[in-house]
Each structure stands twice: as structure tokens, then as C-alpha cells.
Scaffold this motif. Structure first.
Motif, PDB file in Angstrom:
ATOM      1  N   ALA A   1       0.835  -1.203   0.000  1.00  0.00           N
ATOM      2  CA  ALA A   1       0.000   0.000   0.000  1.00  0.00           C
ATOM      3  C   ALA A   1       0.872   1.256   0.000  1.00  0.00           C
ATOM      4  CB  ALA A   1      -0.936  -0.006   1.206  1.00  0.00           C
ATOM      5  N   PHE A   2       1.940   1.252   0.817  1.00  0.00           N
ATOM      6  CA  PHE A   2       2.826   2.412   0.900  1.00  0.00           C
ATOM      7  C   PHE A   2       3.795   2.470  -0.277  1.00  0.00           C
ATOM      8  CE2 PHE A   2       1.608   2.349   5.428  1.00  0.00           C
ATOM      9  CZ  PHE A   2       1.314   3.694   5.599  1.00  0.00           C
ATOM     10  N   ALA A   3       4.228   1.297  -0.744  1.00  0.00           N
ATOM     11  CA  ALA A   3       5.214   1.263  -1.835  1.00  0.00           C
ATOM     12  C   ALA A   3       4.586   1.494  -3.193  1.00  0.00           C
ATOM     13  CB  ALA A   3       5.949  -0.087  -1.831  1.00  0.00           C
ATOM     14  N   GLY A   4       3.266   1.344  -3.285  1.00  0.00           N
ATOM     15  CA  GLY A   4       2.578   1.469  -4.565  1.00  0.00           C
ATOM     16  C   GLY A   4       2.888   2.751  -5.322  1.00  0.00           C
ATOM     17  N   PRO A   5       2.670   3.937  -4.712  1.00  0.00           N
ATOM     18  CA  PRO A   5       2.951   5.196  -5.422  1.00  0.00           C
ATOM     19  C   PRO A   5       4.413   5.305  -5.856  1.00  0.00           C
ATOM     20  CG  PRO A   5       1.603   5.594  -3.483  1.00  0.00           C
ATOM     21  CD  PRO A   5       2.044   4.166  -3.397  1.00  0.00           C
ATOM     22  N   PHE A   6       5.330   4.815  -5.021  1.00  0.00           N
ATOM     23  CA  PHE A   6       6.756   4.858  -5.360  1.00  0.00           C
ATOM     24  C   PHE A   6       7.045   3.985  -6.573  1.00  0.00           C
ATOM     25  CE2 PHE A   6      11.082   3.099  -4.858  1.00  0.00           C
ATOM     26  CZ  PHE A   6      11.806   4.279  -4.952  1.00  0.00           C
ATOM     27  N   ILE A   7       6.414   2.796  -6.614  1.00  0.00           N
ATOM     28  CA  ILE A   7       6.579   1.879  -7.755  1.00  0.00           C
ATOM     29  C   ILE A   7       6.054   2.535  -9.027  1.00  0.00           C
ATOM     30  CG2 ILE A   7       5.808  -0.325  -8.741  1.00  0.00           C
ATOM     31  CD1 ILE A   7       5.838  -1.446  -5.879  1.00  0.00           C
ATOM     32  N   PHE A   8       4.896   3.210  -8.929  1.00  0.00           N
ATOM     33  CA  PHE A   8       4.345   3.930 -10.084  1.00  0.00           C
ATOM     34  C   PHE A   8       5.351   4.957 -10.611  1.00  0.00           C
ATOM     35  CE2 PHE A   8      -0.198   3.251  -8.346  1.00  0.00           C
ATOM     36  CZ  PHE A   8      -0.273   2.026  -8.983  1.00  0.00           C
ATOM     37  N   TYR A   9       5.959   5.693  -9.673  1.00  0.00           N
ATOM     38  CA  TYR A   9       6.897   6.757 -10.042  1.00  0.00           C
ATOM     39  C   TYR A   9       8.159   6.183 -10.693  1.00  0.00           C
ATOM     40  CZ  TYR A   9      10.272  10.552  -9.538  1.00  0.00           C
ATOM     41  OH  TYR A   9      11.232  11.491  -9.777  1.00  0.00           O
ATOM     42  N   VAL A  10       8.753   5.180 -10.062  1.00  0.00           N
ATOM     43  CA  VAL A  10      10.014   4.605 -10.545  1.00  0.00           C
ATOM     44  C   VAL A  10       9.859   4.010 -11.942  1.00  0.00           C
ATOM     45  CG1 VAL A  10      11.693   2.747 -10.173  1.00  0.00           C
ATOM     46  CG2 VAL A  10      10.978   4.183  -8.255  1.00  0.00           C
ATOM     47  N   PHE A  11       8.740   3.298 -12.170  1.00  0.00           N
ATOM     48  CA  PHE A  11       8.546   2.621 -13.451  1.00  0.00           C
ATOM     49  C   PHE A  11       7.696   3.435 -14.435  1.00  0.00           C
ATOM     50  CE2 PHE A  11       9.539  -0.826 -10.507  1.00  0.00           C
ATOM     51  CZ  PHE A  11      10.524  -1.503 -11.216  1.00  0.00           C
ATOM     52  N   SER A  12       7.389   4.684 -14.060  1.00  0.00           N
ATOM     53  CA  SER A  12       6.594   5.584 -14.919  1.00  0.00           C
ATOM     54  C   SER A  12       5.304   4.913 -15.381  1.00  0.00           C
ATOM     55  CB  SER A  12       7.425   6.019 -16.135  1.00  0.00           C
ATOM     56  OG  SER A  12       8.586   6.706 -15.727  1.00  0.00           O
ATOM     57  N   ILE A  13       4.609   4.291 -14.416  1.00  0.00           N
ATOM     58  CA  ILE A  13       3.362   3.603 -14.735  1.00  0.00           C
ATOM     59  C   ILE A  13       2.198   4.568 -14.588  1.00  0.00           C
ATOM     60  CG2 ILE A  13       1.806   1.712 -14.060  1.00  0.00           C
ATOM     61  CD1 ILE A  13       4.258   0.239 -12.983  1.00  0.00           C
ATOM     62  N   ASN A  14       1.332   4.598 -15.584  1.00  0.00           N
ATOM     63  CA  ASN A  14       0.121   5.396 -15.515  1.00  0.00           C
ATOM     64  C   ASN A  14      -0.912   4.646 -14.687  1.00  0.00           C
ATOM     65  OD1 ASN A  14      -2.703   6.136 -16.522  1.00  0.00           O
ATOM     66  ND2 ASN A  14      -1.446   7.772 -17.408  1.00  0.00           N
ATOM     67  N   ILE A  15      -1.557   5.332 -13.755  1.00  0.00           N
ATOM     68  CA  ILE A  15      -2.490   4.671 -12.851  1.00  0.00           C
ATOM     69  C   ILE A  15      -3.666   4.046 -13.589  1.00  0.00           C
ATOM     70  CG2 ILE A  15      -3.728   6.823 -12.388  1.00  0.00           C
ATOM     71  CD1 ILE A  15      -3.266   3.738 -10.089  1.00  0.00           C
ATOM     72  N   ASN A  16      -4.089   4.668 -14.679  1.00  0.00           N
ATOM     73  CA  ASN A  16      -5.211   4.108 -15.441  1.00  0.00           C
ATOM     74  C   ASN A  16      -4.820   2.805 -16.132  1.00  0.00           C
ATOM     75  OD1 ASN A  16      -7.136   6.197 -14.869  1.00  0.00           O
ATOM     76  ND2 ASN A  16      -5.949   7.524 -16.217  1.00  0.00           N
ATOM     77  N   ASP A  17      -3.587   2.760 -16.642  1.00  0.00           N
ATOM     78  CA  ASP A  17      -3.085   1.510 -17.220  1.00  0.00           C
ATOM     79  C   ASP A  17      -3.028   0.419 -16.157  1.00  0.00           C
ATOM     80  OD1 ASP A  17      -2.760   2.871 -19.594  1.00  0.00           O
ATOM     81  OD2 ASP A  17      -0.637   3.293 -19.248  1.00  0.00           O
ATOM     82  N   PHE A  18      -2.586   0.827 -14.962  1.00  0.00           N
ATOM     83  CA  PHE A  18      -2.463  -0.133 -13.868  1.00  0.00           C
ATOM     84  C   PHE A  18      -3.831  -0.647 -13.425  1.00  0.00           C
ATOM     85  CE2 PHE A  18      -1.750  -1.520  -9.484  1.00  0.00           C
ATOM     86  CZ  PHE A  18      -0.594  -2.265  -9.629  1.00  0.00           C
ATOM     87  N   ARG A  19      -4.819   0.248 -13.440  1.00  0.00           N
ATOM     88  CA  ARG A  19      -6.173  -0.170 -13.069  1.00  0.00           C
ATOM     89  C   ARG A  19      -6.705  -1.220 -14.039  1.00  0.00           C
ATOM     90  NH1 ARG A  19      -8.512   5.862 -11.633  1.00  0.00           N
ATOM     91  NH2 ARG A  19      -7.770   5.928  -9.475  1.00  0.00           N
ATOM     92  N   VAL A  20      -6.465  -1.009 -15.324  1.00  0.00           N
ATOM     93  CA  VAL A  20      -6.916  -1.980 -16.325  1.00  0.00           C
ATOM     94  C   VAL A  20      -6.190  -3.308 -16.129  1.00  0.00           C
ATOM     95  CG1 VAL A  20      -7.006  -2.529 -18.785  1.00  0.00           C
ATOM     96  CG2 VAL A  20      -7.531  -0.209 -18.015  1.00  0.00           C
ATOM     97  N   ALA A  21      -4.861  -3.248 -15.960  1.00  0.00           N
ATOM     98  CA  ALA A  21      -4.073  -4.469 -15.764  1.00  0.00           C
ATOM     99  C   ALA A  21      -4.479  -5.183 -14.481  1.00  0.00           C
ATOM    100  CB  ALA A  21      -2.582  -4.131 -15.723  1.00  0.00           C
TER     101      ALA A  21
END
Length: 197
Positions: free
Chosen positions: A58-78
Motif C-alpha cells: 500500500a505504501f510502496a505502490g505510489p513509489f513503484i508507479f513513479y520509478v517505473f513511470s506507470i500510468n495509474i489508469n493503465d495499472f487499473r486496467v491491468a
């Protein structure tokens, strides 16, 4: 920023409990030889490991998004697709077969992860922090973890009381909740992706 909401915490806790699906894990757990003898050790692991792993992601999630340049909407679909696969798996088989869990080979820790805290639960808490206040998510994790612990603690009695088949029916019911949330995630992600084009 979204404010803390006890209602959001309870909604998220129910969703998380359905995804963790301790009821679905019980038929596998009780099939392990000498399960009742290892109960205390197993419960200690559940009490510590389940909330710690969920809070970590839960805490590492936003950091993982930032490091790997993941778009949250893409992640929601996946994430929605992963949850949908798990839900269909439980609905068809009664247990999440895609996890590859064999109680003869994996006795304690692998049952907790990836059986309980698997891809579905990890994906869920990472997505939840994008919907809810972080304190709402923490509260949800603690409530879901406590409910999971209680379910595991009385697993032997549940099997004796209602039987394996009834537990599998509950697991299949929870799979419908998982599938519904998965569809919501996929739809939300796709809509936001289209809007951003």
C-alpha cells in the motif's frame, strides 16, 4: 486529497477480505497433514505477515508507479484483468488454481503468500490508495487482516460445522464480488485513458 472515511474503510475491507478469500483457502489448509498441530504457528504467521505485506505494498505502490513511470489508469486496467482472472478461476474451480498452490508441497508461508496475500490482494491495495485516503486504506487492511485471522483461527470448527462444499460455495460468492470490482477497475481505467487521448 480524499478525507478519511470509516465507510470507505469498511467498503475497502470487505473488498479486500473477498480478494484474500480465507474461506476459499480453508479446504486446502485442512487437507495438510497435522494441520491442527501447527495451528498456533500458522496463526502467528497470519497475524503478522498478512497485514505487513498488505501495508508494505500500500505504501510502496505510489513509489513503484513513479520509478517505473506507470500510468495509474493503465495499472487499473491491468489490475482489473488480474482480479477478473482470479475471480473466474475461483468461480470455476472453487479455489484460485492459477496460484499454483499444492498443500502437499507448500505448507505454511506459501499458503499465506501467494495464497492469501497474492497478486490479487497486492494489486488491490496498490489501487485502493489511488481511490481512498491512505488512513482509510490502513484501517481497511487492519480490518481485513483481523477478519482473515479470525476465519483462520476457527477454520477447523468451520469445516466441522458446515463442511468443505459449503465453504466452496462462499468462495464462489466472494468471487462474484471480486469480478464486479475488477470490471469496475477495467471500465474506469479505459474511460480515463480515452478521455486523456
Amino acid at each position: 486529497m480524499v478525507a478519511f472515511s470509516l465507510f470507505d474503510s469498511l467498503v475497502a475491507a470487505v473488498q479486500l477480505y473477498a480478494i484474500i478469500d480465507p474461506l476459499g483457502a480453508i479446504p486446502l489448509l485442512v487437507s495438510v497433514p497435522d494441520y491442527e498441530k501447527m495451528m498456533n504457528k500458522f496463526l502467528r504467521l497470519v497475524a503478522v505477515t498478512v497485514p505487513l505485506l498488505l501495508l508494505l505494498f500500500a505504501f510502496a505502490g505510489p513509489f513503484i508507479f513513479y520509478v517505473f513511470s506507470i500510468n495509474i489508469n493503465d495499472f487499473r486496467v491491468a489490475g482489473g484483468i488480474i482480479l477478473l482472472i482470479i475471480a473466474i478461476d475461483v468461480l470455476r474451480e472453487g479455489t484460485p488454481k492459477t496460484m499454483g498452490i499444492n498443500p502437499e508441497d507448500y505448507v505454511i508461508v506459501p499458503i499465506i503468500t501467494p495464497m492469501l496475500v497474492g497478486p490479487g490482494a497486492i494489486t488491490s491495495v496498490m489501487v485502493m490508495v489511488t481511490y481512498y485516503n491512505i488512513f482509510s486504506v490502513i484501517t481497511a487492511v487492519l480490518i481485513a487482516s483481523l477478519a482473515t485471522y479470525i476465519t483462520m483461527k476457527y477454520s477447523v470448527y468451520l469445516v466441522k460445522l458446515i463442511g468443505n462444499n459449503t465453504l466452496k460455495i462462499f468462495a464462489r460468492f466472494f468471487s462474484l464480488i471480486i469480478a464486479s470490482w475488477a470490471i469496475q477497475l477495467i471500465a474506469s481505467g479505459i474511460i480515463n485513458i480515452v478521455k486523456a487521448i
